[in-house]
Write a protein that holds these residues in place. Structure first.
Motif, PDB file in Angstrom:
ATOM      1  N   ILE A  29       0.860  -1.191   0.000  1.00 26.97           N
ATOM      2  CA  ILE A  29       0.000   0.000   0.000  1.00 26.97           C
ATOM      3  C   ILE A  29       0.893   1.237   0.000  1.00 26.97           C
ATOM      4  N   ASP A  30       0.667   2.119  -0.949  1.00 23.14           N
ATOM      5  CA  ASP A  30       1.490   3.332  -1.030  1.00 23.14           C
ATOM      6  C   ASP A  30       0.604   4.541  -1.276  1.00 23.14           C
ATOM      7  N   ARG A  31       0.975   5.630  -0.644  1.00 20.69           N
ATOM      8  CA  ARG A  31       0.202   6.867  -0.707  1.00 20.69           C
ATOM      9  C   ARG A  31       0.808   7.820  -1.727  1.00 20.69           C
ATOM     10  N   PHE A  32       2.014   7.506  -2.148  1.00 15.02           N
ATOM     11  CA  PHE A  32       2.775   8.319  -3.083  1.00 15.02           C
ATOM     12  C   PHE A  32       2.774   9.787  -2.673  1.00 15.02           C
ATOM     13  N   ASP A  33       3.270  10.051  -1.486  1.00 10.54           N
ATOM     14  CA  ASP A  33       3.361  11.427  -0.982  1.00 10.54           C
ATOM     15  C   ASP A  33       4.169  12.289  -1.933  1.00 10.54           C
ATOM     16  N   LYS A  34       3.783  13.550  -1.974  1.00  8.14           N
ATOM     17  CA  LYS A  34       4.575  14.524  -2.723  1.00  8.14           C
ATOM     18  C   LYS A  34       5.940  14.599  -2.045  1.00  8.14           C
ATOM     19  N   GLY A  35       6.992  14.338  -2.795  1.00 13.33           N
ATOM     20  CA  GLY A  35       8.314  14.364  -2.177  1.00 13.33           C
ATOM     21  C   GLY A  35       8.840  12.995  -1.794  1.00 13.33           C
ATOM     22  N   GLN A  36       8.222  11.938  -2.330  1.00 12.49           N
ATOM     23  CA  GLN A  36       8.793  10.603  -2.112  1.00 12.49           C
ATOM     24  C   GLN A  36      10.278  10.681  -2.489  1.00 12.49           C
ATOM     25  N   ALA A  37      11.156  10.281  -1.588  1.00 11.86           N
ATOM     26  CA  ALA A  37      12.597  10.445  -1.831  1.00 11.86           C
ATOM     27  C   ALA A  37      13.029   9.724  -3.102  1.00 11.86           C
ATOM     28  N   THR A  38      12.564   8.487  -3.229  1.00 11.40           N
ATOM     29  CA  THR A  38      12.979   7.663  -4.363  1.00 11.40           C
ATOM     30  C   THR A  38      12.606   8.296  -5.697  1.00 11.40           C
ATOM     31  N   ASP A  39      11.461   8.941  -5.740  1.00 14.88           N
ATOM     32  CA  ASP A  39      10.967   9.515  -6.987  1.00 14.88           C
ATOM     33  C   ASP A  39      11.767  10.741  -7.428  1.00 14.88           C
ATOM     34  N   GLY A  43      20.661   9.182  -8.700  1.00 14.56           N
ATOM     35  CA  GLY A  43      21.683   8.901  -7.721  1.00 14.56           C
ATOM     36  C   GLY A  43      22.983   8.346  -8.169  1.00 14.56           C
ATOM     37  N   ILE A  44      23.874   8.551  -7.252  1.00 19.84           N
ATOM     38  CA  ILE A  44      25.229   8.056  -7.390  1.00 19.84           C
ATOM     39  C   ILE A  44      25.362   6.790  -6.553  1.00 19.84           C
ATOM     40  N   ILE A  45      25.972   5.783  -7.146  1.00 19.91           N
ATOM     41  CA  ILE A  45      26.305   4.578  -6.390  1.00 19.91           C
ATOM     42  C   ILE A  45      27.836   4.520  -6.368  1.00 19.91           C
ATOM     43  N   ASP A 174      -3.882   5.744   2.004  1.00 15.96           N
ATOM     44  CA  ASP A 174      -3.284   6.032   3.293  1.00 15.96           C
ATOM     45  C   ASP A 174      -3.464   4.817   4.211  1.00 15.96           C
ATOM     46  N   ALA A 175      -2.378   4.175   4.578  1.00 19.75           N
ATOM     47  CA  ALA A 175      -2.480   2.950   5.379  1.00 19.75           C
ATOM     48  C   ALA A 175      -2.196   3.225   6.848  1.00 19.75           C
ATOM     49  N   GLY A 176      -2.916   2.510   7.723  1.00 16.80           N
ATOM     50  CA  GLY A 176      -2.652   2.620   9.165  1.00 16.80           C
ATOM     51  C   GLY A 176      -2.613   1.230   9.778  1.00 16.80           C
ATOM     52  N   GLN A 249      27.764  18.550  -3.560  1.00 17.62           N
ATOM     53  CA  GLN A 249      26.818  18.413  -4.665  1.00 17.62           C
ATOM     54  C   GLN A 249      27.273  17.294  -5.612  1.00 17.62           C
ATOM     55  N   TYR A 250      26.456  17.015  -6.618  1.00 17.28           N
ATOM     56  CA  TYR A 250      26.920  16.106  -7.663  1.00 17.28           C
ATOM     57  C   TYR A 250      26.311  16.485  -8.993  1.00 17.28           C
ATOM     58  N   ILE A 251      26.946  15.985 -10.049  1.00 17.63           N
ATOM     59  CA  ILE A 251      26.455  16.231 -11.411  1.00 17.63           C
ATOM     60  C   ILE A 251      26.429  14.877 -12.099  1.00 17.63           C
ATOM     61  N   LEU A 332      17.376   5.787   5.581  1.00 12.13           N
ATOM     62  CA  LEU A 332      18.378   5.592   4.524  1.00 12.13           C
ATOM     63  C   LEU A 332      19.095   6.879   4.124  1.00 12.13           C
ATOM     64  N   GLY A 333      18.529   8.018   4.524  1.00  7.54           N
ATOM     65  CA  GLY A 333      19.237   9.289   4.365  1.00  7.54           C
ATOM     66  C   GLY A 333      19.664   9.594   2.950  1.00  7.54           C
ATOM     67  N   ALA A 334      20.913  10.041   2.823  1.00 11.60           N
ATOM     68  CA  ALA A 334      21.416  10.496   1.522  1.00 11.60           C
ATOM     69  C   ALA A 334      21.982   9.353   0.691  1.00 11.60           C
ATOM     70  N   SER A 335      22.003   8.151   1.251  1.00 12.70           N
ATOM     71  CA  SER A 335      22.589   7.044   0.490  1.00 12.70           C
ATOM     72  C   SER A 335      21.598   5.906   0.265  1.00 12.70           C
ATOM     73  N   GLY A 336      20.315   6.251   0.254  1.00  7.27           N
ATOM     74  CA  GLY A 336      19.291   5.210   0.164  1.00  7.27           C
ATOM     75  C   GLY A 336      19.139   4.569  -1.191  1.00  7.27           C
ATOM     76  N   LEU A 337      19.550   5.242  -2.249  1.00  5.61           N
ATOM     77  CA  LEU A 337      19.500   4.548  -3.538  1.00  5.61           C
ATOM     78  C   LEU A 337      20.582   3.487  -3.568  1.00  5.61           C
ATOM     79  N   THR A 338      21.677   3.758  -2.883  1.00  2.00           N
ATOM     80  CA  THR A 338      22.777   2.795  -2.825  1.00  2.00           C
ATOM     81  C   THR A 338      22.378   1.576  -1.983  1.00  2.00           C
ATOM     82  N   SER A 339      21.847   1.834  -0.787  1.00  2.00           N
ATOM     83  CA  SER A 339      21.584   0.720   0.133  1.00  2.00           C
ATOM     84  C   SER A 339      20.186   0.120  -0.015  1.00  2.00           C
TER      85      SER A 339
HETATM   86  P1  FAD Z   1      10.631   6.941   0.117  1.00  2.00           P
HETATM   87  O1  FAD Z   1      11.221   6.778  -1.220  1.00  2.00           O
HETATM   88  O2  FAD Z   1      10.393   8.328   0.572  1.00  2.00           O
HETATM   89  O3  FAD Z   1       9.277   6.126   0.135  1.00  2.00           O
HETATM   90  C1  FAD Z   1       8.391   6.118   1.225  1.00  2.00           C
HETATM   91  C2  FAD Z   1       6.989   5.869   0.700  1.00  2.00           C
HETATM   92  O4  FAD Z   1       6.124   5.510   1.789  1.00  2.00           O
HETATM   93  C3  FAD Z   1       6.357   7.088   0.042  1.00  2.00           C
HETATM   94  O5  FAD Z   1       5.856   6.760  -1.231  1.00  2.00           O
HETATM   95  C4  FAD Z   1       5.220   7.461   0.989  1.00  2.00           C
HETATM   96  O6  FAD Z   1       4.116   8.053   0.325  1.00  2.00           O
HETATM   97  C5  FAD Z   1       4.857   6.100   1.551  1.00  2.00           C
HETATM   98  N1  FAD Z   1       4.106   6.173   2.808  1.00  2.00           N
HETATM   99  C6  FAD Z   1       4.484   6.758   3.987  1.00  2.00           C
HETATM  100  N2  FAD Z   1       3.513   6.627   4.918  1.00  2.00           N
HETATM  101  C7  FAD Z   1       2.484   5.967   4.320  1.00  2.00           C
HETATM  102  C8  FAD Z   1       1.192   5.539   4.770  1.00  2.00           C
HETATM  103  N3  FAD Z   1       0.769   5.757   6.010  1.00  2.00           N
HETATM  104  N4  FAD Z   1       0.395   4.894   3.881  1.00  2.00           N
HETATM  105  C9  FAD Z   1       0.811   4.644   2.623  1.00  2.00           C
HETATM  106  N5  FAD Z   1       2.030   5.024   2.150  1.00  2.00           N
HETATM  107  C10 FAD Z   1       2.852   5.668   2.990  1.00  2.00           C
HETATM  108  N6  FAD Z   1      20.760   8.090  -2.423  1.00  2.00           N
HETATM  109  C11 FAD Z   1      21.899   7.583  -2.973  1.00  2.00           C
HETATM  110  O7  FAD Z   1      22.312   6.473  -2.636  1.00  2.00           O
HETATM  111  N7  FAD Z   1      22.593   8.299  -3.901  1.00  2.00           N
HETATM  112  C12 FAD Z   1      22.173   9.512  -4.333  1.00  2.00           C
HETATM  113  O8  FAD Z   1      22.848  10.132  -5.163  1.00  2.00           O
HETATM  114  C13 FAD Z   1      20.964  10.058  -3.799  1.00  2.00           C
HETATM  115  N8  FAD Z   1      20.496  11.265  -4.222  1.00  2.00           N
HETATM  116  C14 FAD Z   1      19.315  11.745  -3.739  1.00  2.00           C
HETATM  117  C15 FAD Z   1      18.796  12.940  -4.260  1.00  2.00           C
HETATM  118  C16 FAD Z   1      17.587  13.451  -3.813  1.00  2.00           C
HETATM  119  C17 FAD Z   1      17.052  14.722  -4.410  1.00  2.00           C
HETATM  120  C18 FAD Z   1      16.875  12.757  -2.793  1.00  2.00           C
HETATM  121  C19 FAD Z   1      15.569  13.269  -2.280  1.00  2.00           C
HETATM  122  C20 FAD Z   1      17.397  11.577  -2.261  1.00  2.00           C
HETATM  123  C21 FAD Z   1      18.614  11.055  -2.719  1.00  2.00           C
HETATM  124  N9  FAD Z   1      19.153   9.846  -2.234  1.00  2.00           N
HETATM  125  C22 FAD Z   1      20.284   9.310  -2.804  1.00  2.00           C
HETATM  126  C23 FAD Z   1      18.528   9.165  -1.075  1.00  2.00           C
HETATM  127  C24 FAD Z   1      17.453   8.142  -1.428  1.00  2.00           C
HETATM  128  O9  FAD Z   1      16.666   8.625  -2.472  1.00  2.00           O
HETATM  129  C25 FAD Z   1      16.567   7.835  -0.208  1.00  2.00           C
HETATM  130  O10 FAD Z   1      17.354   7.494   0.916  1.00  2.00           O
HETATM  131  C26 FAD Z   1      15.627   6.641  -0.489  1.00  2.00           C
HETATM  132  O11 FAD Z   1      14.964   6.841  -1.709  1.00  2.00           O
HETATM  133  C27 FAD Z   1      14.627   6.434   0.635  1.00  2.00           C
HETATM  134  O12 FAD Z   1      13.747   5.406   0.259  1.00  2.00           O
HETATM  135  P2  FAD Z   1      12.509   4.947   1.143  1.00  2.00           P
HETATM  136  O13 FAD Z   1      11.865   3.826   0.401  1.00  2.00           O
HETATM  137  O14 FAD Z   1      12.951   4.707   2.546  1.00  2.00           O
HETATM  138  O15 FAD Z   1      11.542   6.227   1.231  1.00  2.00           O
END
Ligand code: FAD
Length: 373
Positions: A29-39, A43-45, A174-176, A249-251, A332-339
């Motif tokens: 179940i996903d809500r696809f919040d505005k600002g999903q990090a992955t979206d 990224g750099i690996i 929206d899941a709870g 930064q990165y390019i 997963l912070g700034a390295s979540g695409l990697t891990s």
């Molecule tokens: P998210 O991708 O944020 O996903 C969480 C999802 O859970 C969302 O879709 C949200 O809507 C959903 N959700 C939350 N609560 C609920 C609920 N109650 N019901 C239903 N759905 C819910 N990493 C690297 O390794 N290298 C990089 O170069 C790199 N560059 C980055 C650049 C940017 C601009 C950003 C923003 C991040 C970058 N990262 C990078 C970090 C990486 O993107 C994130 O650490 C990672 O994507 C986090 O993944 P996640 O699945 O934990 O969270």
């Protein structure tokens, strides 16, 4: 056994894929919040030249980078070829020769335990510019042949599609978590209820609210990141290496002249998803200092994402204390695409009671959770 996953960023999508592939009954179940990090992330690996000293963190990102080629092969075997992953190498820039030598030394030392680093070479400013022609003339670099780039959106989609092919079901909303007699028994989705035996929470920066109903404060905070996509006249940019400048930064380049520059690190913006003048100014001025000819680029789009951070800037993975049937991974912070893809596979192993690769006691969930009040 039914498994429900809340959140389908890189973590949830990867966990879903690995579980579905192993024949488990998975609903996501996903809500696809505005600002999903992955979206938002492009990224750099290339974790091996980081100066961060935390061993648990390094072990996680090292395993993350190592897992990519295996995962991409699996996805291709499932018919998913648009994974957004490209192992083009990375160049880490500096003007100071000594700094470059130190960086190369660090990478070569780490190669004993991580042969996937590949070749490590110090390049002159001329050679560096040959590899990434829009750079200024001033920077030499360390070239790491095992470095890669990945498009978070494309990889997430590939994982979701492949999970669906293996039978996973995806729902939107929206899941709870619902609790009966101190036990999580189901997930609510609007008026609906999805019963399951096991729950996996991968809600990224928004996960805190999911645990409030259980009387728990889950300590995850969002760090806002803005990022810019430009288009330049040169179109054969697909195989250019990833650029890591001396600033934070990165390019990186994608196909057809698309250049991605970023990102900001905003700790006090909460969930404000606006693209701001200050953010754009910071990204562009830093990028143009490194690559002046990008000033002729067309701005194609801007994205905003919220990186999830847990205490100590260290990811967590494991069971929710006192709730054996709830698994979490986050921070997963700034390295979540990697891990992320690797950690999703670890979550799947935990869910199936298999041995994990990491010693997960180093990423203890309890450190990020306390009773409300
Ligand atoms: P998210 O991708 O944020 O996903 C969480 C999802 O859970 C969302 O879709 C949200 O809507 C959903 N959700 C939350 N609560 C609920 C609920 N109650 N019901 C239903 N759905 C819910 N990493 C690297 O390794 N290298 C990089 O170069 C790199 N560059 C980055 C650049 C940017 C601009 C950003 C923003 C991040 C970058 N990262 C990078 C970090 C990486 O993107 C994130 O650490 C990672 O994507 C986090 O993944 P996640 O699945 O934990 O969270």
């Amino acid at each position: 056994k039914n498994i429900v996953i809340i959140g389908a960023g890189i973590l949830g999508a990867s966990a879903a894929y690995h579980l579905a592939k192993a024949g488990k009954n998975v609903t996501v179940i996903d809500r696809f919040d505005k600002g999903q990090a992955t979206d938002a992330a492009a990224g750099i690996i290339c974790p091996w030249i980081s100066q961060r000293r935390n061993k648990a963190w390094y072990n996680m990102v090292k395993n993350g980078a190592k897992y990519y080629p295996t995962l991409i092969d699996q996805l291709e075997a499932d018919g998913e070829t648009e994974t957004g992953y490209n192992r083009v190498g990375a160049i880490s820039l500096h003007k100071d020769k000594e700094k470059l030598e130190k960086m190369a030394e660090r990478a070569i030392k780490r190669r004993d335990e991580a042969p996937e680093i590949g070749e490590v070479t110090i390049l002159s400013p001329e050679k560096t510019k040959e590899l990434f022609p829009v750079l200024s003339d001033d920077y030499g670099s360390v070239h790491v042949s095992g470095g890669a780039k990945v498009n978070g959106r494309a990889l997430r989609n590939a994982l979701k599609n492949a999970a669906k092919k293996h039978g996973a079901q995806f729902l939107e909303g929206d899941a709870g978590l619902e609790v009966k007699d101190n036990q999580v028994t189901s997930v609510t989705l609007g008026e609906e209820r999805v019963e399951a035996d096991l729950f996996i929470v991968t809600g990224g920066a928004w996960a805190q609210e999911i645990f409030l109903g259980l009387g728990l404060k889950f300590e995850v905070v969002p760090q806002k990141a803005q990022i810019v996509h430009l288009e330049i006249d040169t179109k054969k940019t697909k195989d250019w290496p990833v650029v890591m400048p001396p600033n934070n930064q990165y390019i990186l380049s994608f196909d057809d002249g698309r250049i991605v520059v970023g990102a900001t690190h905003e700790d006090d913006a909460g969930f404000d998803a606006r693209v701001t003048a200050g953010g754009m100014n910071e990204i562009l001025s830093k990028a143009l200092e490194i690559a002046p000819s990008l000033s002729e680029g067309t701005i194609l789009e801007t994205r905003v994402g919220f990186r999830p951070f847990t205490p100590g800037f260290l990811p967590i993975i494991g069971k929710l204390p006192n709730h054996d049937n709830v698994l979490i991974a986050n921070g997963l912070g700034a390295s979540g695409l990697t891990s992320g893809p690797f950690l999703g596979a670890e979550l799947a192993r935990l869910a199936m009671r298999e041995q994990t690769v990491l010693d997960i006691s180093n990423y203890d969930v309890a450190g990020a959770i306390r009773p409300l009040g």
